[in-house]
Every structure is written in structure tokens, then in C-alpha cells.
Design a protein around this motif. Structure first.
Motif, short mmCIF file in Angstrom:
data_model
loop_
_atom_site.label_atom_id
_atom_site.label_comp_id
_atom_site.label_asym_id
_atom_site.label_seq_id
_atom_site.Cartn_x
_atom_site.Cartn_y
_atom_site.Cartn_z
N GLN A 24 0.82 -1.21 0.00
CA GLN A 24 0.00 0.00 0.00
C GLN A 24 0.86 1.27 0.00
OE1 GLN A 24 -2.58 -0.57 3.49
NE2 GLN A 24 -4.27 -0.54 2.03
N THR A 25 0.24 2.36 -0.44
CA THR A 25 0.90 3.66 -0.32
C THR A 25 0.34 4.39 0.89
OG1 THR A 25 -0.77 4.80 -1.62
CG2 THR A 25 1.11 3.88 -2.84
N GLY A 26 1.01 5.46 1.27
CA GLY A 26 0.51 6.29 2.36
C GLY A 26 -0.87 6.81 2.04
N ALA A 27 -1.09 7.16 0.76
CA ALA A 27 -2.39 7.67 0.35
C ALA A 27 -3.47 6.60 0.51
CB ALA A 27 -2.34 8.17 -1.09
N ASP A 28 -3.13 5.33 0.19
CA ASP A 28 -4.10 4.24 0.38
C ASP A 28 -4.56 4.18 1.83
OD1 ASP A 28 -3.82 3.51 -2.26
OD2 ASP A 28 -2.31 1.95 -1.86
N VAL A 29 -3.58 4.26 2.73
CA VAL A 29 -3.89 4.18 4.17
C VAL A 29 -4.76 5.38 4.57
CG1 VAL A 29 -2.86 4.35 6.47
CG2 VAL A 29 -1.86 2.82 4.76
N ALA A 30 -4.35 6.57 4.11
CA ALA A 30 -5.09 7.78 4.46
C ALA A 30 -6.52 7.70 3.93
CB ALA A 30 -4.38 9.01 3.92
N VAL A 31 -6.66 7.25 2.68
CA VAL A 31 -7.99 7.21 2.08
C VAL A 31 -8.89 6.20 2.80
CG1 VAL A 31 -9.25 6.57 -0.03
CG2 VAL A 31 -7.27 8.09 -0.17
N GLN A 32 -8.30 5.08 3.21
CA GLN A 32 -9.06 4.09 3.98
C GLN A 32 -9.62 4.71 5.26
OE1 GLN A 32 -6.32 0.72 3.67
NE2 GLN A 32 -7.82 -0.49 4.82
N LEU A 33 -8.76 5.47 5.95
CA LEU A 33 -9.19 6.13 7.18
C LEU A 33 -10.22 7.22 6.89
CD1 LEU A 33 -5.81 6.44 9.11
CD2 LEU A 33 -7.85 5.26 9.92
N ILE A 34 -9.98 7.96 5.79
CA ILE A 34 -10.90 9.04 5.44
C ILE A 34 -12.30 8.47 5.19
CG2 ILE A 34 -11.48 10.73 3.64
CD1 ILE A 34 -8.42 11.26 3.37
#
Lengths: 148, 653
Positions: free
Chosen positions: B196-206
Motif C-alpha cells: 500500500q501507499t501512504g495515500a491508500d492508508v489515508a484514504v481508507q481512514l478518510i
């Protein structure tokens, strides 16, 4: 009344009586740490705890001198570390004021000392106490003029 | 106990095994205390804090009708709460208790002088008894709790905290300063040990946060006013105009016509964006925003917008909210090297590690291709600890601490470069290598196998960088070889650390938070209260507290959420016991105390006869006593630390 001082005086040497006013969060914790770390210092000091050094009324210091203390140390948190944010800034101002007053009363300024001691500075606690006892021992007993 | 009842004090001298009794003659101390005024009972015992020790006090209170207790033992910071709980159990108010510290302040520091230590112990007990005679009961007041959590910061720590608190059924307000949720983590590209990318993680949380109806979200918003205390905080949220509404369909026509280009902060300035833009794919809110700093309001975007989503006249909005607890997750700023630091900004071949992560990200400005000016670099050199691990000096804005995640991020990026272009020569110029996190050491081993060369340097012999039109050359003194090495390089990566955010001072000032020497927010206790600040009801999470990686940030976010909802579940909080109180008969309303209080707890009310009177707000006072020491008339007193109580100690020293 027997006291630490009279016990020591039997050895015919002046032993100063020193009161330390210490705040609960940093300086009292630092004094505790000196004990926990088994650092030794002269037994001439007794600590009175307040929550913040900002609670230490100038009159407490004067009262301590009046009631027989040869010296007083005020101890608090370092600037920026005060548990109540800025109580120690007030302490600093009161200390400056007290210094001037003591001068007026003819009390040597070395008899009042302000120290910032953090909860991690057990060694500093030991050092400043040891040093202060030495300094006051040289100054001799406090003599307050009659008219005071 | 009736107020006028004569004090009957029980004194208990603890041996603490041999910790005290090995130096102090505890029997002599107990004997001495018997003749002190109002002492009804004085005994010594091997361990006062043990269950039998506590039961002894409880039984004596009942049997001998004791109404004050003095324990001469360890520090009150250690066992005062223990004994207070014990006496409260048998109905004696817990504030009718005093300790004499004859261990930390006596036996442990005067081990070779038993006679003097015994005498000092007697005096410490005499002082404690003098205060105990004047102690008064204090009844703890309850205050109700507003059932809402405010989360400041919409990075991974804040998102996790908001999501967790809301999942437990509590209302949450999430405030993010930038135009989108996601924070710094959304920009780090592919993560270590993950697909995963950092953006993937952030988007999951978002997604979790946006889909939870308990969460109210404000982006482009700051806290501009903050007052109150645990259970009852009030804040003003100021939302800057976004100039684009939710009607936006992301058709992109506005971007095409916008004439203004500005450095793209989401790509760390590697490319440009228009004045109207969308921060990144997966950003929330998912619509465009106009950057007011660069927009010249030409109106071209308004003309092409088919859904009338753009309003250039939109103004800032203020909303006031009430809440019970707050989580500060305001994150960090990456250190930006100054112009010329290791050739930074002197050559486009000198970039920061953050910029490299963007270049290596498939969704970055080069779609993941590591290309500099059209060419794939053959040699890449990393310099570690740029701006870190060095005490600040007059000409260098360095910090002495280690940011902990940069070494691992550098290794991750090195391996990614090797993966993309196996022939690349990589040099790592390190001050120190700290791949401390779980599994990270493996990256170091892997990098060594990949024939990446590590050279150690020190603050005394910093690498020097020479930049010319088409070339960058690094000279480093190898501490092992004791020789200068010259490394011509196609790309120089500066591994920068984490700094407190630019508005950290303002925020901590407003919320009255303590900061450490490093400028990050200080917790109440590093080990026992790691996500609490000294101010009750204010928690801290993520990199606002210290340099943190994503794992540590989400972990502390969850921890802070659980701490934040505890008072909400209880529904009430206990107010500070050791508050300042006003003697109405003495107060002249002089006005000295009010500005002294850092918490704004003091105000004045008018009296009938035209004078005024100081009033202490019991939900704001946290019991420092600074106002009490300032009061010239003695009208203000602090419960548990009155003038008379402290003076009694002085008089019996």
C-alpha cells in the motif's frame, strides 16, 4: 528544644537551618529523585511542599527568617515546564522583590536562593543544597536587627 | 466530622522495611510524636502501605475516634493517594491527611548520620502534625460532561482518533487546517513492508471517518478561540473560504482556464498546480479549492463552471462548538533545508527525501519514474540527519534530536530505486543508522546486500556539496578510512527530519499546553500517561507529540480516543480539590488576582455597597495557588495549602 542544629552544635560547629519551599511537580520530584538515587546531602534542609512555586507567598520567606531559618531556598520548575504554565514566572518576580527587601533588612542576599529543579534533576538538587549549606555555614547564623 | 471538633491526630511512622528503620530510630520518632499537640495516638510499623498497615489506620480511626492522620514514610507523590483512599473507605475525608517524607528526604539522603536523620525525622513529623491540626475536609464537586470530542488535525493520528471515538457512539468534531484530510502520510508514496501507499492508508481512514454520521468534519479550518475545562470546553472554529461548493463535479474545466500556476505543495514543489486545484486523488472533500494567496479573482473559472459551484465572494465563517474533551493531533512539518544547505535549491539535482518519495510514487508527478531532467540518475547519494542530531548554532537551525523515521524511509527509498533501476549506484552518507522499528533492520541488511555503500560522517566533518550547471559533487570525510572521498552524483537526497508545525506555538498557547525542549507537545507522564497532557481533558496523539511514524501515530490516535471518551462515558468529572476560595468578608476587589491566573478562573462581581468581589470559577481553577500568594489581603486561600497551614509548618520547623 533539641534540633538537628543543636545536635550538630554539640560538635561546636555552626549548622545552618534551611527551609526549602518546593513545588509538587518538578522540584519536589527532583528532591525525591535525589533520595531514590541515594545521593547524599547535608541534613540541614527541610522541605515544605506547595502545588506550585507560584503559591509561595513572599511573607512565607520572611516568616521563615523570622522564625529562625538561616536561609531559604525557593525551588520550582524550569521556565516552560511549569505544570500550571506560568506560575514560576510569578515566583521569579517575587524572588526579585524579596531580594531587594532582604537587602533593606540587612539580610545577606546569599541567604535566599531560587533554583529551577526538574523532576529528572536529582543530582542538581543534591548539588545546590550542598553548595547552599556551605555558603550559609560561612555566613554564620542569621542575626536579625531588633527593630524588625 | 463536625467542623468544631477538636483534632485527634493519629501518627504512623513507617519502617519501610529497613529503608527508613535502617537509618532512622523510628521508635524514637513515634515516641516523640506522642507529646505533640492534639496527637491522640502514635505508633511505628514495618510497612504502612501494606494491607495490614492500612487496616491498622482504618481500625484506629474507628476505635480511637481519630479525625486527622499523619503518616511519616515515603514521598507523598508515592503513597498519598493510597492512604487517602484507605481513610476515605472508613468515612474520614481524604484531605484530613498529611505525610512527612522521612525516606526520600531523610533516610535515603542521610544514610551515614543516623542520629541527625532521626532528629530531622522528628522535626518533619512535627511540621506535618502542625499542618494536620489545621486541615479541613474538602468535598469534591462533580461537573457534567458535554458529550462531544474535538479532534484537532485530520492526519492519520486524528483520523484514527475520530473514527475510534465515533465508533464507540460518541459525537466527534474533526478540524483540519489544510483543504483536505489525510495529512503528511498521504504523501509518502509506497510504504515499507507493504504493497500500500501512504495515500491508500489515508484514504481508507478518510472513508471510515466520512461514512460515520457521528463525525462532523471541518477542513480549511482552525481553532481560533478555546476556553473551558474538562467536561465543558468551548471553541470557535474559523473556516477559510474555499470558494468552491459541494456542487462541484470535478469536471476539470476550471483548471483548464485558470491562468495562475503555483508550486504544488502536495508534490513538495516538484511541479505546479493552478490557483484552483484538487490536492490529490482521494482527497476529502473531493471537490476543488481555490488558493486565495495566489488567485487574482479573474473570474474565468466562474464562467466555465456549469454547476455554479464557484463563489469568489465567499467569506470566512465562524462556528462555536461545545465539547467535553479534546485530542490534539496537529502533526509535524518536514524540515525544509535552507537555500544552499548541501546545495539545496542551487541545483535541481538536490532534493529532499520527501520529494524523492513523491518521485517514486506511481501517482506522483513522474508516475513513479525516477527521472531527473529527462535522464535516469546513475548515481544517487543520500545525506542523513539534515538539520537533525546537532545542537543549534548561530548560523544553523538544527535540532539535537533524532526524528527516528528518516533512516527507515531512506532505506525504503533506496530499495525502491534498486527495484526500479537495479544498476543505480547508491551511496548512503550517514551520521548514524537507526532502523529501530520492527522489521526495519531487515531493510538495512537488504540494502547492504544490494551493494549500497554506507559512509559515516560526523558533525565535525560535514559532507560538502559542490553544484555546477550539470553536476553535483559531494565530498565526505570517511570516519572509518580517515580520508576524503569525492562522489560525483546525479541525484542528491537530503534526509530531513520532523519539526513541530509552524502554528504549534500558537496552538499550545491557546490550549495552554506544555511543550518539551524540542518544541513538541509534552505529555503528562512519559510512561504512565503517555497521551494525556497535564491539562485534564486534553489528549495528544501522533507527531504533534514527537517524531512518529504512521504505526506509532495511529496507535497513539487510538489510545487518545479511548482516554477522550472515558469522561464522556462517566458523564461527570470531579473538579480540582485544592482550589482557591475567596473570603467575602476580607476581599476588597482590588483586581490584583485576576490577571495572575493563567486559566482565566477569576472574575469580579459587584457588591451591593458599590464595591466588587473576586469570584473563582470552580470549573476552571486547577489549584496552583498563584493568585493566593498574590492576594494582598489574605482574602484568597488555597484549600489544602492555606496561609495558616503553611505558616504552622514554618513555625514548627
Amino acid at each position: 528544644m533539641t534540633s538537628v542544629e543543636t545536635v550538630k552544635k554539640s560538635e561546636a560547629k555552626f549548622e545552618p537551618k534551611i527551609i526549602i519551599f518546593a513545588c509538587n511537580w518538578c522540584s519536589y520530584a527532583g528532591l525525591d529523585l535525589a533520595g531514590t538515587s541515594r545521593l547524599s546531602y547535608p541534613p540541614n534542609v527541610k522541605v515544605i511542599r506547595t502545588m506550585c512555586s507560584g503559591r509561595i507567598d513572599a511573607s512565607f520567606v520572611l516568616e521563615a527568617f523570622q522564625k529562625g531559618a538561616d536561609a531559604v531556598m525557593i525551588a520550582g520548575c524550569h521556565f516552560g515546564d511549569c505544570h500550571y504554565m506560568e506560575g514560576n514566572y510569578r515566583t521569579q518576580r517575587r524572588y526579585s522583590m524579596l531580594k531587594r527587601m532582604l537587602n533593606e533588612f540587612g539580610i545577606e542576599e546569599d541567604r535566599l536562593r531560587l533554583e529551577w529543579i526538574s523532576g529528572a534533576e536529582g543530582t542538581k538538587a543534591k548539588e545546590v543544597i550542598t553548595e547552599m549549606v556551605e555558603v550559609v555555614r560561612k555566613l554564620g547564623p542569621l542575626v536579625i536587627a531588633e527593630e524588625l | 466530622m463536625a467542623d468544631n471538633e477538636e483534632p485527634r491526630i493519629g501518627v504512623y511512622v513507617c519502617h519501610c522495611g529497613t529503608n527508613i528503620a535502617g537509618v532512622v530510630d523510628v521508635k524514637a520518632v513515634a515516641e516523640f510524636a506522642k507529646q505533640l499537640p492534639n496527637v491522640a495516638l502514635s505508633v511505628d510499623y514495618v510497612f504502612m502501605c501494606s494491607a495490614p498497615g492500612q487496616e491498622m489506620i482504618q481500625n484506629d480511626i474507628k476505635k480511637h475516634n481519630l479525625n486527622r492522620i499523619v503518616v511519616a514514610a515515603c514521598s507523598p507523590r508515592m503513597h498519598e493517594p493510597t492512604f487517602q483512599a484507605a481513610i476515605l473507605q472508613v468515612g474520614l475525608n481524604q484531605f484530613l491527611f498529611e505525610m512527612a517524607n522521612i525516606r526520600e528526604h531523610c533516610s535515603w539522603v542521610h544514610p551515614t548520620e543516623p542520629e541527625v536523620a532521626t532528629q530531622k525525622s522528628k522535626e518533619l513529623v512535627r511540621m506535618a502534625v502542625a499542618k494536620a491540626r489545621l486541615l479541613e475536609p474538602i468535598e469534591l464537586e462533580d461537573a457534567p460532561v458535554v458529550a462531544r470530542v474535538l479532534v484537532i488535525g485530520g492526519g492519520v493520528a486524528g483520523l484514527t482518533a475520530a473514527s475510534d471515538a465515533a465508533s464507540a457512539g460518541h459525537a466527534v468534531t474533526l478540524v483540519e487546517s489544510s483543504p483536505t484530510l489525510g495529512g503528511n502520510a498521504a504523501r509518502v508514496g509506497k510504504l515499507a513492508h507493504s504493497e500500500q501507499t501512504g495515500a491508500d492508508v489515508a484514504v481508507q481512514l478518510i472513508r471510515k471517518v466520512v461514512s460515520n454520521e457521528n463525525i462532523q468534519i471541518f477542513t480549511d479550518s482552525d481553532i481560533t478561540e478555546f476556553t473551558g475545562s474538562i467536561g465543558n470546553y468551548t471553541a470557535t472554529i474559523t473556516t477559510r473560504p474555499r470558494h468552491v461548493s459541494g456542487a462541484c463535479t470535478s469536471c476539470d474545466k476550471c483548471v483548464d482556464v485558470c491562468p495562475i500556476e503555483a508550486p504544488n505543495e502536495y508534490e513538495y514543489g516538484l511541479n505546479t498546480r493552478k490557483a484552483i486545484f484538487k490536492p490529490y486523488d482521494g482527497a476529502h472533500p473531493a471537490y476543488y479549492v481555490i488558493d486565495v494567496e495566489t488567485c487574482d479573482k479573474c473570474g474565468k473559472c466562474v464562467e466555465v463552471c456549469e454547476v455554479n459551484a464557484i463563489d469568489l465572494k465567499e467569506e470566512a465563517m465562524n462556528v462555536e462548538i461545545k465539547f467535553g474533551t479534546t485530542i490534539v493531533a496537529s502533526g509535524f512539518d518536514a524540515y525544509l533545508p535552507y537555500d544552499g544547505e548541501y546545495g539545496f535549491k542551487k541545483s535541481s539535482k538536490v532534493i529532499t527525501l520527501n520529494q524523492l518519495e513523491r518521485l517514486l510514487d506511481d501517482k506522483g508527478p513522474t508516475n513513479g519514474k525516477l527521472v531527473m531532467n529527462g535522464k535516469t540518475p546513475e548515481t544517487v547519494t543520500f545525506i542523513s540527519c539534515v538539520g537533525s542530531m546537532e545542537p543549534p548554532s548561530e548560523d544553523r537551525d538544527t535540532v539535537p534530536y533524532c526524528s527516528r523515521m528518516c533512516c527507515s524511509a531512506a532505506f525504503k527509498s533506496m530499495l525502491q530505486i534498486k527495484d526500479k533501476n537495479p544498476d543505480t549506484h547508491i551511496f548512503g552518507l550517514f551520521k548514524d543508522i537507526r532502523t529501530y522499528a520492527r522489521r526495519d533492520e531487515r531493510m538495512y541488511e537488504e540494502a547492504s546486500k544490494e551493494e549500497i555503500l554506507f559512509i559515516r560522517w560526523t558533525n565535525e566533518s560535514r559532507p560538502t556539496v559542490k553544484t555546477e550547471k550539470d553536476s553535483v559533487a559531494v565530498t565526505v570525510f570517511d570516519a572509518m578510512l580517515q580520508e576524503d572521498l569525492l562522489i560525483p552524483t546525479d541525484l542528491l537526497v537530503l534526509c530531513v527530519g520532523m519539526r513541530p508545525t509552524a502554528n504549534a506555538d500558537e496552538l499550545s498557547e491557546m490550549l495552554k499546553l506544555c511543550k518539551g525542549a524540542d518544541g513538541f507537545i509534552q505529555e503528562a507522564h512519559a510512561k504512565l500517561r503517555p497521551v494525556e497532557t497535564p491539562t485534564a481533558g486534553i489528549l495528544v496523539a501522533g507527531a504533534a507529540q514527537a517524531p512518529r511514524d504512521i504505526i506509532e501515530s495511529t496507535t497513539s490516535g487510538s489510545a487518545a480516543a479511548s482516554k477522550a471518551i472515558m469522561p464522556l462515558i462517566a458523564g461527570k468529572v470531579k473538579l480540582e480539590a485544592l482550589q482557591a476560595i475567596v473570603d467575602e468578608d476580607v476581599c476588597g476587589g482590588c483586581g490584583i488576582c485576576e490577571p495572575v491566573c493563567p486559566y482565566g478562573a477569576i472574575s469580579y462581581k459587584d457588591r451591593d455597597e458599590g464595591s466588587r468581589l473576586a469570584e473563582v470559577n470552580s470549573s476552571l481553577c486547577i489549584g496552583c495557588g498563584t493568585c493566593v500568594a498574590a492576594c494582598p489581603s489574605g482574602a484568597l486561600q488555597q484549600r489544602g495549602f492555606t496561609d495558616l497551614q503553611i505558616e504552622a509548618m514554618i513555625q514548627s520547623m
